[in-house]
Structures are given as structure tokens and as C-alpha cells.
Design a protein around this motif. Structure first.
Motif, PDB file in Angstrom:
ATOM      1  N   ALA A 192       0.838  -1.191   0.000  1.00  0.00           N
ATOM      2  CA  ALA A 192       0.000   0.000   0.000  1.00  0.00           C
ATOM      3  C   ALA A 192       0.873   1.240   0.000  1.00  0.00           C
ATOM      4  N   ILE A 193       0.493   2.195  -0.827  1.00  0.00           N
ATOM      5  CA  ILE A 193       1.166   3.492  -0.867  1.00  0.00           C
ATOM      6  C   ILE A 193       0.375   4.453   0.011  1.00  0.00           C
ATOM      7  N   ILE A 194       1.056   5.078   0.958  1.00  0.00           N
ATOM      8  CA  ILE A 194       0.404   6.006   1.884  1.00  0.00           C
ATOM      9  C   ILE A 194       0.495   7.418   1.294  1.00  0.00           C
ATOM     10  N   PHE A 195      -0.663   8.034   1.088  1.00  0.00           N
ATOM     11  CA  PHE A 195      -0.715   9.380   0.523  1.00  0.00           C
ATOM     12  C   PHE A 195      -0.941  10.405   1.632  1.00  0.00           C
ATOM     13  N   GLY A 196      -0.534  11.635   1.356  1.00  0.00           N
ATOM     14  CA  GLY A 196      -0.741  12.724   2.295  1.00  0.00           C
ATOM     15  C   GLY A 196      -1.084  14.002   1.554  1.00  0.00           C
ATOM     16  N   VAL A 197      -1.560  14.999   2.294  1.00  0.00           N
ATOM     17  CA  VAL A 197      -1.929  16.289   1.709  1.00  0.00           C
ATOM     18  C   VAL A 197      -0.802  17.280   1.957  1.00  0.00           C
ATOM     19  N   ARG A 254      -4.368  27.951  -4.604  1.00  0.00           N
ATOM     20  CA  ARG A 254      -4.005  27.230  -5.817  1.00  0.00           C
ATOM     21  C   ARG A 254      -4.005  25.727  -5.544  1.00  0.00           C
ATOM     22  N   VAL A 255      -4.298  24.936  -6.554  1.00  0.00           N
ATOM     23  CA  VAL A 255      -4.227  23.480  -6.459  1.00  0.00           C
ATOM     24  C   VAL A 255      -3.130  23.003  -7.399  1.00  0.00           C
ATOM     25  N   VAL A 256      -2.169  22.276  -6.841  1.00  0.00           N
ATOM     26  CA  VAL A 256      -1.056  21.749  -7.618  1.00  0.00           C
ATOM     27  C   VAL A 256      -1.301  20.249  -7.779  1.00  0.00           C
ATOM     28  N   ARG A 257      -1.795  19.864  -8.930  1.00  0.00           N
ATOM     29  CA  ARG A 257      -2.227  18.493  -9.175  1.00  0.00           C
ATOM     30  C   ARG A 257      -1.319  17.823 -10.203  1.00  0.00           C
ATOM     31  N   ARG A 258      -1.705  16.627 -10.606  1.00  0.00           N
ATOM     32  CA  ARG A 258      -0.997  15.880 -11.633  1.00  0.00           C
ATOM     33  C   ARG A 258      -1.889  15.729 -12.860  1.00  0.00           C
ATOM     34  N   VAL A 259      -1.295  15.210 -13.947  1.00  0.00           N
ATOM     35  CA  VAL A 259      -2.067  14.952 -15.161  1.00  0.00           C
ATOM     36  C   VAL A 259      -3.045  13.810 -14.907  1.00  0.00           C
ATOM     37  N   GLY A 260      -4.009  13.672 -15.808  1.00  0.00           N
ATOM     38  CA  GLY A 260      -5.131  12.760 -15.581  1.00  0.00           C
ATOM     39  C   GLY A 260      -4.785  11.293 -15.512  1.00  0.00           C
ATOM     40  N   THR A 261      -3.693  10.854 -16.151  1.00  0.00           N
ATOM     41  CA  THR A 261      -3.342   9.439 -16.133  1.00  0.00           C
ATOM     42  C   THR A 261      -2.481   9.054 -14.933  1.00  0.00           C
ATOM     43  N   SER A 267      -5.716   8.627  -7.320  1.00  0.00           N
ATOM     44  CA  SER A 267      -5.909   8.294  -5.911  1.00  0.00           C
ATOM     45  C   SER A 267      -6.614   9.426  -5.180  1.00  0.00           C
ATOM     46  N   PHE A 268      -6.167  10.660  -5.406  1.00  0.00           N
ATOM     47  CA  PHE A 268      -6.790  11.809  -4.752  1.00  0.00           C
ATOM     48  C   PHE A 268      -8.228  11.991  -5.238  1.00  0.00           C
ATOM     49  N   ALA A 269      -8.443  11.830  -6.537  1.00  0.00           N
ATOM     50  CA  ALA A 269      -9.794  12.004  -7.081  1.00  0.00           C
ATOM     51  C   ALA A 269     -10.751  10.958  -6.540  1.00  0.00           C
ATOM     52  N   ALA A 270     -10.263   9.738  -6.367  1.00  0.00           N
ATOM     53  CA  ALA A 270     -11.115   8.667  -5.853  1.00  0.00           C
ATOM     54  C   ALA A 270     -11.359   8.822  -4.356  1.00  0.00           C
ATOM     55  N   PHE A 271     -10.311   9.115  -3.590  1.00  0.00           N
ATOM     56  CA  PHE A 271     -10.447   9.187  -2.139  1.00  0.00           C
ATOM     57  C   PHE A 271     -11.315  10.356  -1.700  1.00  0.00           C
ATOM     58  N   PHE A 272     -11.081  11.532  -2.280  1.00  0.00           N
ATOM     59  CA  PHE A 272     -11.815  12.708  -1.827  1.00  0.00           C
ATOM     60  C   PHE A 272     -13.143  12.911  -2.551  1.00  0.00           C
ATOM     61  N   GLY A 273     -13.281  12.372  -3.756  1.00  0.00           N
ATOM     62  CA  GLY A 273     -14.509  12.641  -4.490  1.00  0.00           C
ATOM     63  C   GLY A 273     -15.221  11.442  -5.071  1.00  0.00           C
ATOM     64  N   VAL A 336      -0.870  17.395  -4.332  1.00  0.00           N
ATOM     65  CA  VAL A 336      -1.137  15.952  -4.295  1.00  0.00           C
ATOM     66  C   VAL A 336       0.207  15.226  -4.303  1.00  0.00           C
ATOM     67  N   LEU A 337       0.459  14.414  -3.264  1.00  0.00           N
ATOM     68  CA  LEU A 337       1.715  13.672  -3.167  1.00  0.00           C
ATOM     69  C   LEU A 337       1.515  12.406  -2.345  1.00  0.00           C
ATOM     70  N   SER A 338       2.392  11.456  -2.557  1.00  0.00           N
ATOM     71  CA  SER A 338       2.489  10.325  -1.643  1.00  0.00           C
ATOM     72  C   SER A 338       3.589  10.629  -0.642  1.00  0.00           C
ATOM     73  N   THR A 339       3.603   9.891   0.459  1.00  0.00           N
ATOM     74  CA  THR A 339       4.512  10.243   1.554  1.00  0.00           C
ATOM     75  C   THR A 339       5.912   9.672   1.377  1.00  0.00           C
ATOM     76  N   GLU A 340       6.255   9.186   0.176  1.00  0.00           N
ATOM     77  CA  GLU A 340       7.662   8.920  -0.109  1.00  0.00           C
ATOM     78  C   GLU A 340       8.446  10.216  -0.216  1.00  0.00           C
ATOM     79  N   PHE A 341       7.722  11.312  -0.432  1.00  0.00           N
ATOM     80  CA  PHE A 341       8.368  12.613  -0.549  1.00  0.00           C
ATOM     81  C   PHE A 341       8.535  13.224   0.836  1.00  0.00           C
ATOM     82  N   VAL A 342       9.752  13.653   1.134  1.00  0.00           N
ATOM     83  CA  VAL A 342      10.075  14.180   2.454  1.00  0.00           C
ATOM     84  C   VAL A 342      10.298  15.681   2.366  1.00  0.00           C
TER      85      VAL A 342
END
Length: 462
Positions: A192-197, A254-261, A267-273, A336-342
């Protein structure tokens, strides 16, 4: 534990030696008539897991050579005798071109359009040595010209940040659900990949002040929190300024997102919406079809309210740029990021412009995830068809799991997961294991602690 920037891995996983070169002896011995070729495409998140598994568990010690070109990897070795695969050498090629999208449709459809390193062409050429970022592993760095560009080989398997059902719009994914007669699709969870805001550091500090916390503190106790409803409203465009978050000023958000694919984006689109899970829900802010913006556009004073980055490193770059913007009103963003980013809390500038926050009071770390307090994680999966090439299937069963729906004992094994944990100021994060080896004993002392979950980073309750 090492700082790991998984999506940046594809571009710069290796640090080049100053002038060191070595002869790639093993590549010169490659013989497609005798060796087993395996071709895997897809997500970047499992790259380090695959590396650690191949180096320490799959390959006989001393037989592994690693090769890399841009977005391309080759692992070439003799399998460990304990795996029961015989002594035939394996050339496992991994293409990270296209990310998770190429780990679903192409694998289900057995596509032949994914580029891979042309291992046959390497021969006895001399290549510079390189060191794997966050590891002591070394590899040979080959020019991108050794990568095939056309319909050269057929994909045996794919890896994705999410299960294939969240990529229904991609070509070939339909065959995962309606495979050809007599064919089954094996799709197994890896980990499992752990995501964070993430928010800009400026926004984090003002949220701390508004919530009575110590401004600038990096501890979990002083991490500010936004509710699920607040975050849902930001990501889906109904909250557009900071006054709606309890701040005294009404600066634009501002919202800093990723491309659609992107797997992270989905993950963010599914979890929050509930996107791609519930019909007719409101779309994520910004267009999934819009091309990625460049980092320079993000840094502009008049940067768009929504920025779409090609990779997660582009999200980090944008948060850094916005946080340092000369226009103070432009320093407020949610990403939008996963928590591999420090986040960088000490020296330098990369990563200094963002911080993670809590979601409804839960910290995005391993402890709160295993306690089912932080619920934002998704299973990375590996999928392949039962009619894949016969010589590839035994290898895929070791890497991805042999029974449909069973977690992988390979790159999802607990020993591999331990090596992937990322140490944040708020506790270990990044990934969570889904596979507990038979006979293993999870922590029996309650409550769980940061130390106990680090020793057994497996979600044993699912």
C-alpha cells in the motif's frame, strides 16, 4: 532510513561516478535462446521494491547486474536456488514510460508498443558505473539509444499505483474485466502506498497560527489539520480562498495536481470525491485532459489557480516556487503527493516549500495508517494474463504473487517493505505491507507504537 523520492527515481535514480567505468561482462553473456526474458511495464513507485527484492532475495548473491537508461531498467542474474526456478539466467526488463497507465492496459492487452532496453545490443560495451539513490547498489548506466522505440516486444506484466478498475478509460483495460475466453487476469496487491496532503509552508504556518499551534514546528503534535470536507471542497473547486479555512485573509488557493493518467492524481480524485467509483460526481478541479504545465509557468506571479505536473517532482517544484513567490498572495497552495516525498526542513531548497498536514486529525504516517486513523492509502498492484509467455509466468509468480487476489510475497514481502520506509519528522511513512509471511507474528503489545510498527509494517487487519 533514507530519503526516497520515488517519481524522481525514473529521471535520476543513479548518481554517476566521476570517471569510473566497468566492463558489463554479464550482458556480453546474454543469450536470448537460453536465458529467460521477462518484460514488465508501469508505475515508478515499485522501482525500489523491485530493486531490493531482486538484489537480496530473487538473485543468487554475486550474480546480479543492473542496467539503466532513461525510464528503463534491466535486472540480469541467476535465480536463487530456493525459488525453484532452476539455473537459467533471467533478464528482467522494466519500463517506467507512462507510469501506472502503462501498467494496466498494456499488460491486460499484451501490448507490443512499450519501449524496453535492447539488451541484446549491449554486448561487451563499456558503460559508466552509477550508484542507486538512497542505496549502496551500483549499476551500469547505458545511453538511451539502446532503448527500442517501436513495437518490439510483448508486455508480460504491469505494475500500477492503483487497481485496474480505476483506469477504465485507458485503452486495453477493458480486457482486465472481460478477458478472452479461457484466459484469466491475475491482479495482485503488492503493498500500500500512503498518501498525504501537502500544502505550501506558508499555508502550513498560517494554519498553525490559526489553530493555536506552535508556528514553524515540525512535530506531529503541531501539524495543522483540515477536515475531509474542507479538502474535498478545495480539490473539487468549491473552496477557492484561505478565509474559508479560518485564516484572517482571503488569499486565493491554488491546487497543484498531476495529469489525468497519474496514479497519484487518480488516488486523490477517488479518495476525496469518489471519481471512477461513483457515477456523476463533481470533477476534480482542472481538466484531466489538459497537458502538463512546465515548472516555469508555475513560478509566474500570475500562475494559474490549477497547475498540472507531469510527475510528482513537478508538484514539489511548483510548491517550492509558489512558496518563494515574490507575490505574497500567491504562496497558498494545496497539492497531491504520496509520503515517499520528504519535506526539506534543514538545508537546501528542494522540498523546503511544502509540508504535509493532517486529514481530520490523522497524521499521514505508518502508525496512524495501521491504527486505521489515516485512511488514505491505495494498493499498488501487479497484473498479468494467464496466457502470458510460459517462460515468464514462474518469474511473475515470485515477483507478483501466484494466486489471483493474493498479496505478493515477493516485492511486497515484509523484509522489502522495511527497506522502503521513509523517515518523516512525524514518523515513518511511504508504504505499508499487505503480506504477512506464514508464521509471522504482528506486534502483540497494544497500543501500537512508532517503534513496533517500524518492526512489523504490515496491515494485518485487512
Amino acid at each position: 532510513m533514507q530519503r526516497k523520492l520515488i517519481p524522481a527515481l525514473v529521471a535520476s535514480i543513479f548518481t554517476m561516478g566521476a570517471s569510473a567505468t566497468a566492463l558489463a561482462h554479464v550482458a556480453a553473456e546474454y543469450n536470448p535462446a537460453n536465458d529467460t526474458d521477462v518484460f514488465i511495464s508501469g508505475a515508478t513507485a515499485p522501482e525500489l521494491a523491485l530493486l531490493e527484492y531482486m538484489a537480496d532475495e530473487f538473485c543468487t548473491p554475486g550474480t546480479l547486474d543492473i542496467y539503466i537508461a532513461t525510464n528503463q531498467f534491466v535486472y540480469y542474474c541467476t535465480p536463487n536456488a530456493s525459488l525453484g526456478l532452476g539455473s537459467t539466467r533471467v533478464a528482467l526488463r522494466k519500463s517506467s514510460v507512462g507510469g501506472s497507465g502503462n501498467g494496466t492496459g498494456p499488460a491486460c492487452a499484451r501490448a507490443t508498443t512499450i519501449p524496453f532496453i535492447n539488451f541484446s545490443a549491449l554486448g561487451s560495451a563499456t558503460f559508466p558505473t552509477a550508484t542507486v539513490t538512497g542505496s549502496t547498489r551500483t549499476a551500469f548506466s547505458v545511453p538511451a539509444s539502446f532503448t527500442t522505440t517501436g513495437a518490439s516486444v510483448q508486455v508480460d506484466a504491469g505494475v500500477s499505483d492503483l487497481e485496474p478498475s480505476l483506469f477504465p478509460d485507458l485503452t486495453g483495460v477493458a480486457s482486465c474485466f472481460t478477458p478472452p475466453a479461457g484466459t484469466t487476469i491475475v491482479s495482485n496487491p503488492l503493498f500500500a502506498i500512503i498518501f498525504g496532503v501537502p500544502v505550501t509552508t506558508t499555508l502550513r504556518n498560517e494554519l498553525q497560527a490559526a489553530q493555536g499551534l506552535t508556528v514553524g514546528s515540525e512535530t506531529a503534535e503541531n501539524m495543522p489539520s483540515l477536515t475531509m470536507q474542507q479538502l474535498r471542497s478545495i480539490y473539487f473547486g468549491t473552496i477557492t480562498n484561505t478565509s474559508s479555512l479560518g485564516l484572517p485573509t482571503a488569499n486565493p488557493l491554488r491546487v497543484v495536481r498531476r495529469v489525468g493518467t497519474s496514479g497519484t492524481q487518480r488516488s486523490f480524485a477517488a479518495f476525496f470525491g469518489g471519481q471512477r467509483c461513483i457515477p456523476g460526481v463533481r470533477p476534480f478541479v482542472g481538466s484531466d485532459a489538459a497537458p502538463a504545465g512546465n515548472d516555469g509557468l508555475c513560478s509566474n506571479t500570475n500562475a494559474p489557480v490549477v497547475f498540472a505536473g507531469s510527475g510528482s517532482q513537478n508538484v514539489v517544484n511548483c510548491m517550492n516556487r509558489l512558496n518563494a513567490n515574490s507575490n505574497a498572495a500567491a504562496r497558498y497552495a494545496v497539492g497531491v503527493l504520496s509520503t515517499e516525498f520528504v519535506p526539506n526542513t534543514s538545508t537546501g531548497t528542494d522540498g523546503s516549500g511544502f509540508r504535509f498536514i493532517k486529514i481530520s486529525g490523522a497524521v499521514p504516517n505508518l502508525l496512524h495508517t495501521l491504527e486505521s486513523r489515516h485512511e488514505f492509502y491505495y494498493e499498488a498492484t501487479c497484473q498479468y494474463r494467464s496466457d502470458a509467455r510460459a517462460e515468464a509466468i514462474p518469474v511473475l509468480q515470485k515477483i507478483c504473487g501466484g494466486t489471483n487476489g493474493s498479496p505478493a510475497a515477493g516485492i511486497g514481502g515484509v523484509n522489502v517493505i522495511k527497506k522502503l520506509l521513509v523517515e518523516q519528522t512525524f514518523g515513518p511513512a511511504g508504504v505499508m505491507g499487505l503480506y504477512a509471511p506464514p508464521g509471522s507474528v504482528p506486534p502483540t503489545t497494544l497500543p501500537m507504537t512508532t517503534a513496533s510498527v517500524r518492526d512489523f509494517p504490515v496491515q494485518s487487519s485487512i
